[in-house]
Write a protein that holds these residues in place. Structure first.
Motif, short mmCIF file in Angstrom:
data_model
loop_
_atom_site.label_atom_id
_atom_site.label_comp_id
_atom_site.label_asym_id
_atom_site.label_seq_id
_atom_site.Cartn_x
_atom_site.Cartn_y
_atom_site.Cartn_z
N HIS A 1 -4.19 3.29 -7.95
CA HIS A 1 -5.47 2.59 -8.11
C HIS A 1 -5.34 1.08 -7.86
O HIS A 1 -6.35 0.39 -7.71
N ALA B 1 0.83 -1.21 0.00
CA ALA B 1 0.00 0.00 0.00
C ALA B 1 0.86 1.26 0.00
O ALA B 1 0.55 2.25 -0.68
N THR C 1 -8.44 -2.62 -1.77
CA THR C 1 -9.38 -2.00 -0.83
C THR C 1 -9.53 -2.89 0.40
O THR C 1 -9.12 -4.06 0.41
N TRP C 2 -10.15 -2.36 1.43
CA TRP C 2 -10.35 -3.17 2.63
C TRP C 2 -11.27 -4.34 2.34
O TRP C 2 -11.14 -5.41 2.94
N GLN C 3 -12.21 -4.14 1.37
CA GLN C 3 -13.08 -5.26 0.99
C GLN C 3 -12.27 -6.38 0.34
O GLN C 3 -12.49 -7.57 0.62
N ASP C 4 -11.32 -6.00 -0.54
CA ASP C 4 -10.47 -7.00 -1.17
C ASP C 4 -9.66 -7.76 -0.13
O ASP C 4 -9.51 -8.99 -0.20
#
Length: 230
Positions: A126, A115, A130-133
């Motif tokens: 980009h 990150a 993400t936190w969902q990933d």
């Protein structure tokens, strides 16, 4: 032990697979009538849009570092700053068993460094997962372990259903039991206790039924070939 790995771009029809196996046997001078084999496909039990997206992100991240020596250089610096292991990211390989799980595990290990490096470059910002990933990847990575999220339970359930559908045929089970018995690493470890004796007896019967190898030497000949005299 793997004798041969071959590129197989054609459709996986029975005829094409059979021809590929015959060609491989011929190249190793192995007899087809002495071969017992079983072919299964590589479809996995984890079909889920969330998983597809997370794996796609994971692969893009790995590629970004694979093709940029600058990012790898920056990664090493950040790893040292954060006290992370100086490990490279792992690429998934279709011919390497378990490589997807290893890729996911390594990305999670290096999440903070990834990150920081990607986020410092507006062209690659980009790609930061993400936190969902990350939640999805963590659920996938927990599949070999105890402790489950709902997604992990679903993954395990899908895998179990897939394996049950693939291996519930009695003939297939008998073949697997025989293969296990013949493998010195396993023997009877994974054979049900109530069928161990039957499997052993069947193995003996099959061995006894094999035709004896005929000697290639001629009667009355003395001495090793090619200096053999008759």
């Amino acid at each position: 032990m793997c004798l041969q790995t071959s590129y197989f771009p054609d459709d996986h029809t029975g005829e094409v697979i059979a021809q590929g196996l015959q060609d491989s046997l011929a190249s190793w001078k192995l007899r087809e009538d002495r071969l017992v084999c079983m072919t299964t496909d590589s479809v996995n039990g984890m079909k889920d849009p969330r998983i597809d997206r997370a794996i796609g992100v994971c692969k893009k991240v790995v590629s970004a570092f694979s093709f940029s020596w600058k990012k790898r250089r920056d990664m090493a610096v950040v790893q040292a700053e954060l006290g992370l292991p100086s490990h490279n990211l792992i690429t998934e390989s279709l011919t390497r068993w378990g490589s997807r799980q290893l890729m996911v595990e390594r990305l999670l290990e290096q999440e903070k460094a990834i990150a920081q490096v990607l986020g410092a470059d507006k062209k690659s910002r980009h790609l930061v997962p993400t936190w969902q990933d990350i939640d999805v990847l963590e659920s996938m990575n927990k599949a070999p372990e105890e402790g489950e999220t709902e997604l992990t339970k679903q993954i395990k359930s899908n895998i179990l259903n897939y394996l049950n559908n693939k291996y519930n045929d009695p003939v297939t089970q008998e073949l697997l039991d025989m293969a296990s018995l013949m493998d010195p690493r396993f023997r009877t470890t994974y054979i049900a206790d109530d069928i161990v004796d039957g499997t052993k007896k069947r193995a003996v019967r099959e061995l006894m039924s094999l035709p004896a190898e005929k000697s290639k030497s001629q009667p009355g000949c003395v001495g090793p070939a090619p200096r053999r005299s008759c």
